[in-house]
Structure formats: C-alpha cells, structure tokens
Motif scaffolding. Structure first.
Motif, PDB file in Angstrom:
ATOM      1  N   GLY A 155      -8.947  13.935   2.495  1.00  0.00           N
ATOM      2  CA  GLY A 155      -8.623  14.316   1.127  1.00  0.00           C
ATOM      3  C   GLY A 155      -8.257  13.141   0.251  1.00  0.00           C
ATOM      4  O   GLY A 155      -7.817  13.314  -0.893  1.00  0.00           O
ATOM      5  N   CYS A 156      -8.428  11.926   0.755  1.00  0.00           N
ATOM      6  CA  CYS A 156      -8.136  10.719  -0.023  1.00  0.00           C
ATOM      7  C   CYS A 156      -9.014  10.704  -1.285  1.00  0.00           C
ATOM      8  O   CYS A 156     -10.235  10.870  -1.186  1.00  0.00           O
ATOM      9  CB  CYS A 156      -8.413   9.485   0.834  1.00  0.00           C
ATOM     10  SG  CYS A 156      -7.900   7.936   0.103  1.00  0.00           S
TER      11      CYS A 156
ATOM     12  N   ILE B 153       0.836  -1.203   0.000  1.00  0.00           N
ATOM     13  CA  ILE B 153       0.000   0.000   0.000  1.00  0.00           C
ATOM     14  C   ILE B 153       0.870   1.251   0.000  1.00  0.00           C
ATOM     15  O   ILE B 153       0.566   2.240  -0.682  1.00  0.00           O
ATOM     16  CB  ILE B 153      -0.938   0.009   1.219  1.00  0.00           C
ATOM     17  CG1 ILE B 153      -1.953  -1.123   1.124  1.00  0.00           C
ATOM     18  CG2 ILE B 153      -1.678   1.351   1.326  1.00  0.00           C
ATOM     19  CD1 ILE B 153      -2.818  -1.275   2.357  1.00  0.00           C
ATOM     20  N   SER B 154       1.954   1.218   0.748  1.00  0.00           N
ATOM     21  CA  SER B 154       2.825   2.389   0.843  1.00  0.00           C
ATOM     22  C   SER B 154       3.452   2.750  -0.497  1.00  0.00           C
ATOM     23  O   SER B 154       3.827   3.915  -0.722  1.00  0.00           O
ATOM     24  CB  SER B 154       3.921   2.143   1.884  1.00  0.00           C
ATOM     25  OG  SER B 154       4.843   1.164   1.426  1.00  0.00           O
ATOM     26  N   LYS B 155       3.563   1.775  -1.411  1.00  0.00           N
ATOM     27  CA  LYS B 155       4.162   2.017  -2.715  1.00  0.00           C
ATOM     28  C   LYS B 155       3.120   2.293  -3.800  1.00  0.00           C
ATOM     29  O   LYS B 155       3.476   2.702  -4.915  1.00  0.00           O
ATOM     30  CB  LYS B 155       5.009   0.810  -3.124  1.00  0.00           C
ATOM     31  CG  LYS B 155       6.166   0.511  -2.182  1.00  0.00           C
ATOM     32  CD  LYS B 155       6.861  -0.785  -2.564  1.00  0.00           C
ATOM     33  CE  LYS B 155       7.970  -1.115  -1.576  1.00  0.00           C
ATOM     34  NZ  LYS B 155       8.611  -2.423  -1.891  1.00  0.00           N
ATOM     35  N   ALA B 156       1.851   2.048  -3.485  1.00  0.00           N
ATOM     36  CA  ALA B 156       0.795   2.151  -4.502  1.00  0.00           C
ATOM     37  C   ALA B 156       0.448   3.601  -4.815  1.00  0.00           C
ATOM     38  O   ALA B 156       0.404   4.460  -3.936  1.00  0.00           O
ATOM     39  CB  ALA B 156      -0.446   1.410  -4.033  1.00  0.00           C
TER      40      ALA B 156
ATOM     41  N   GLU C  60      -3.585   8.342   5.185  1.00  0.00           N
ATOM     42  CA  GLU C  60      -2.351   9.105   5.365  1.00  0.00           C
ATOM     43  C   GLU C  60      -1.367   8.968   4.203  1.00  0.00           C
ATOM     44  O   GLU C  60      -0.343   9.651   4.174  1.00  0.00           O
ATOM     45  CB  GLU C  60      -1.662   8.646   6.658  1.00  0.00           C
ATOM     46  CG  GLU C  60      -2.475   8.960   7.915  1.00  0.00           C
ATOM     47  CD  GLU C  60      -1.908   8.303   9.156  1.00  0.00           C
ATOM     48  OE1 GLU C  60      -0.844   7.646   9.031  1.00  0.00           O
ATOM     49  OE2 GLU C  60      -2.512   8.432  10.233  1.00  0.00           O
ATOM     50  N   SER C  61      -1.689   8.103   3.241  1.00  0.00           N
ATOM     51  CA  SER C  61      -0.770   7.881   2.122  1.00  0.00           C
ATOM     52  C   SER C  61      -0.624   9.132   1.260  1.00  0.00           C
ATOM     53  O   SER C  61      -1.607   9.763   0.879  1.00  0.00           O
ATOM     54  CB  SER C  61      -1.267   6.725   1.249  1.00  0.00           C
ATOM     55  OG  SER C  61      -0.464   6.599   0.090  1.00  0.00           O
ATOM     56  N   LYS C  62       0.609   9.485   0.964  1.00  0.00           N
ATOM     57  CA  LYS C  62       0.894  10.650   0.130  1.00  0.00           C
ATOM     58  C   LYS C  62       1.037  10.275  -1.348  1.00  0.00           C
ATOM     59  O   LYS C  62       1.087  11.151  -2.212  1.00  0.00           O
ATOM     60  CB  LYS C  62       2.190  11.327   0.602  1.00  0.00           C
ATOM     61  CG  LYS C  62       2.176  11.739   2.071  1.00  0.00           C
ATOM     62  CD  LYS C  62       1.028  12.692   2.378  1.00  0.00           C
ATOM     63  CE  LYS C  62       1.069  13.119   3.840  1.00  0.00           C
ATOM     64  NZ  LYS C  62      -0.090  13.990   4.190  1.00  0.00           N
ATOM     65  N   ASN C  63       1.099   8.969  -1.630  1.00  0.00           N
ATOM     66  CA  ASN C  63       1.302   8.529  -3.011  1.00  0.00           C
ATOM     67  C   ASN C  63       0.008   8.295  -3.779  1.00  0.00           C
ATOM     68  O   ASN C  63      -0.003   8.328  -5.010  1.00  0.00           O
ATOM     69  CB  ASN C  63       2.121   7.226  -3.033  1.00  0.00           C
ATOM     70  CG  ASN C  63       3.529   7.413  -2.523  1.00  0.00           C
ATOM     71  OD1 ASN C  63       4.134   8.461  -2.707  1.00  0.00           O
ATOM     72  ND2 ASN C  63       4.053   6.388  -1.857  1.00  0.00           N
TER      73      ASN C  63
END
Length: 218
Positions: free
Chosen positions: A151-152, A67-70, A96-99
């Motif tokens: 904001g997702c 998920i962190s890389k997606a 919280e993911s920025k990607n």
C-alpha cells in the motif's frame, strides 16, 4: 520538531539536479528537506540541507532515522547493474513506514525505446533499447510491486532529458561535449528542471498512488 515539520518532511535519495530544484521549492515553503549524496563536498548547493553520504551499498543509521521521519520520499538514483540500490537497502523500511504519504520515483522516457518519431503516452508499450533502460523498467516494476503488496503510495515520473541553469546546449558547446546529430525524423524531447520540480510538487500535494506520468515540455 514541530507538528508542521512532521507533516512536511521530504527525504531525497540522490540530491542531484532535479531533487535540488524540488528541495529549494519546498524549503521556501517551510518544509524540512534532507537526502543523500555521493559528493558531500557540494557545499554551495547543499549547505542548507541535512545531507547523508550513500554509496549505494551501506544503509547507515542516519538514513534509516531520516526515512522514519519522512512524510514524502523522492528517489532519483538511477538503477545500477546490481539493481535499484534504494529498494535493495531500504525496501522493508519504506514499505512498513506509516508516515509516508507520497513516494516519487524518477524514471525516463527512454523506457519506450526508439519509436521512430511516434508519440507515446503512459499506456504505450515499453521497449527499452539499452541496458540502463531495461534496468529502469525493472526498477519501476519493483516500486509498483511494493505499492501493490504494502500500500506504499508510489508514483512514477518518466522524464525526458532534463535541462536548466548550467545544463543546456550552450554549456555543452563551451565544455566541448556537444555533438551534431543528423537523423531525419529525429525528435528531441526535454523538460526544464523547474517544470519538473513544479510537476513533482503538484503530485506530492495531490498524491495518486499507482499513477505513471510522462514529464516533457513537448
């Protein structure tokens, strides 16, 4: 991992019929695709993908890393009696993911209930007539609330019955699963799996956070 791969990484919660169709399209265009499946022995269909087991209760480190890389996330696991298992296990990380540039949630036109043959659009009143569709409405609201709070970039896809290779009326007849339904005025609504995959691809290339789409051939 190359810069192109970082920019084009799709993770699918639930590598089922629809997700596999989208995965095939995106892999052919150089995307990195991975996801979860209950049945890791689906080797023929999933052998070229990175597949992680997920039973709905255990948030493994492998999944967290993926998920962190997606950059794009597709959720096609239907809500369980306990709720949406993806939100339950991964909502904080996803929010919280920025990607992430796109989050697609596959729901169902069943959330409109029985309209007695009347047409519906995305603004129509939701009247889920089954427990599953009530859970779908709750899950939709959960994803949209995440979007409002963090904001997702969430989009909802309410799909009609999905059909395609290996999943059609002739196959059902052969397997003895077909039923004859006689109900005056009844209208069946379906979507071919490749049409759905094309719709999802168009959306992930042109994200419109907060949008809800009815996806049907008719």
């Amino acid at each position: 991992m190359s810069e192109n791969q970082i920019k084009n990484s799709l993770f699918c919660f639930g590598l089922g019929f629809a997700a596999q169709a989208l995965a095939k399209r995106m892999r052919s265009q150089g995307w990195t695709v991975s996801g979860t499946s209950r049945a890791i022995d689906k080797k023929d269909a999933l052998e070229e993908l990175s597949v992680f087991p997920f039973d709905g209760t255990h948030a493994t480190e492998e999944i967290h890393n993926a998920i962190s890389k997606a950059t794009h996330l597709l959720v096609s696991i239907p809500p369980q009696p306990s709720g949406d298992v993806v939100l339950k296990n991964f909502s904080s990380q996803i929010a919280e993911s920025k990607n992430l540039e796109w989050v697609g949630y596959i729901s169902s036109t069943g959330v409109y209930g029985d309209t007695q043959g009347k047409w519906v659009d995305e603004s129509s009143l939701l009247k889920p007539g089954t427990e599953l569709n009530e859970r779908r409405v709750e899950a939709e609201n959960g994803w949209l609330s995440m979007m409002e709070e963090s904001g997702c970039p969430v989009m909802i896809f309410r799909c009609a019955a999905i059909y395609g290779p290996g999943r059609n009326l002739l196959v059902s007849v052969k397997q003895g699963r077909a039923r004859r339904i006689e109900k005056p005025g009844l209208v069946f609504s379906r979507i071919h799996v490749e049409d759905l995959a094309q719709t999802l691809e168009e959306s992930l290339r042109n994200p419109k956070p907060g949008e809800i789409y009815n996806v049907s051939d008719r």
